[in-house]
Design an enzyme around this catalytic site. Structure first.
Site, PDB file in Angstrom:
ATOM      1  N   ALA A  95       0.921  -1.311   0.121  1.00 33.42           N
ATOM      2  CA  ALA A  95       0.127  -0.021  -0.032  1.00 33.42           C
ATOM      3  C   ALA A  95       0.985   1.410   0.131  1.00 33.42           C
ATOM      4  CB  ALA A  95      -0.771  -0.052   1.246  1.00 33.42           C
ATOM      5  N   HIS A  96       0.370   2.375  -0.952  1.00 37.39           N
ATOM      6  CA  HIS A  96       1.392   3.573  -0.955  1.00 37.39           C
ATOM      7  C   HIS A  96       0.387   4.451  -1.563  1.00 37.39           C
ATOM      8  CE1 HIS A  96       1.758   1.085  -4.740  1.00 37.39           C
ATOM      9  NE2 HIS A  96       1.657   2.341  -5.425  1.00 37.39           N
ATOM     10  N   LEU A  97       0.863   5.725  -1.379  1.00 41.53           N
ATOM     11  CA  LEU A  97      -0.069   6.995  -1.801  1.00 41.53           C
ATOM     12  C   LEU A  97       0.999   7.832  -2.716  1.00 41.53           C
ATOM     13  CD1 LEU A  97      -1.782   9.195   0.711  1.00 41.53           C
ATOM     14  CD2 LEU A  97      -0.173  10.060  -0.792  1.00 41.53           C
TER      15      LEU A  97
END
Ligand code: AMP
Ligand code: ZN
Length: 126
Positions: A95-97
Site C-alpha cells: 500500500a502506498h500513496l
C-alpha cells in the site's frame, strides 16, 4: 530478505521520511520532479485494509513529504492518488500513496487531473 521491493527499501532504511508506521521515498520512475511515495511500514497490499492508525500515519508523512517537495522543487500544484487493486492500476502490492508535484505548463491542459485514469470520461466540462 523480502521479495517486495518496498519492504526491502524499508528494511534497508532507504527512505527520506519515517515514523513508526509509515515512510516516504522517491518514486524510482517519477512522473514529475519530486514524485514521492508514502508507504505503510507493514506489508499490506490493500490501502483500505490498513488500520485507521496506519492510514493516519501515511497522511502525517504525506504532509512532511509535501513540505520537502515544496522546498526542493517549488511546484505549483499536486496530484495525490492511491491505486487500490490491479483493476485500478496498482502495480506494486504494498500500500502506498502517490504525491505527484505539478508545474505550470507541464501539460497543455491539466483540467481533470486524476479524472484522466479513464480518459473517455475525463472531460466532463465539454
Ligand atoms: P502503483 O502502480 O500505484 O502500484 O505504483 C507503483 C509505483 O512504484 C510506480 O510509480 C513505480 O514507478 C514505483 N516503483 C516501482 N518500483 C520501485 C522501487 N523499487 N523503488 C521506488 N519506486 C518504485
Ligand atoms: Zn512490502
Amino acid at each position: 530478505m523480502s521479495d517486495c521491493d518496498f519492504c526491502v527499501r524499508i528494511e534497508q532504511g532507504e527512505v527520506i521520511e519515517q515514523s513508526t508506521l509509515a515512510v516516504a521515498f522517491a518514486d524510482a520512475f517519477p512522473i514529475s520532479p519530486g514524485h514521492t511515495l508514502v508507504v505503510s511500514k507493514r506489508h499490506e497490499p490493500d490501502f483500505f485494509a490498513l488500520s485507521d492508525m496506519e492510514q493516519a500515519a501515511l497522511w502525517v508523512i504525506a504532509l512532511r513529504a509535501r513540505d520537502r517537495i515544496m522546498a526542493d522543487h517549488a511546484p505549483t500544484g499536486f496530484n495525490v492518488a492511491i491505486n487500490v487493486g490491479a483493476d485500478a492500476g496498482q502495480t506494486v502490492d504494498h500500500a502506498h500513496l502517490h504525491i505527484v508535484p505539478r508545474y505550470a505548463g507541464d501539460v497543455d491542459d491539466p483540467r481533470g487531473g486524476v479524472r484522466w485514469v479513464i480518459p473517455e470520461h475525463a472531460r466532463y466540462w465539454d
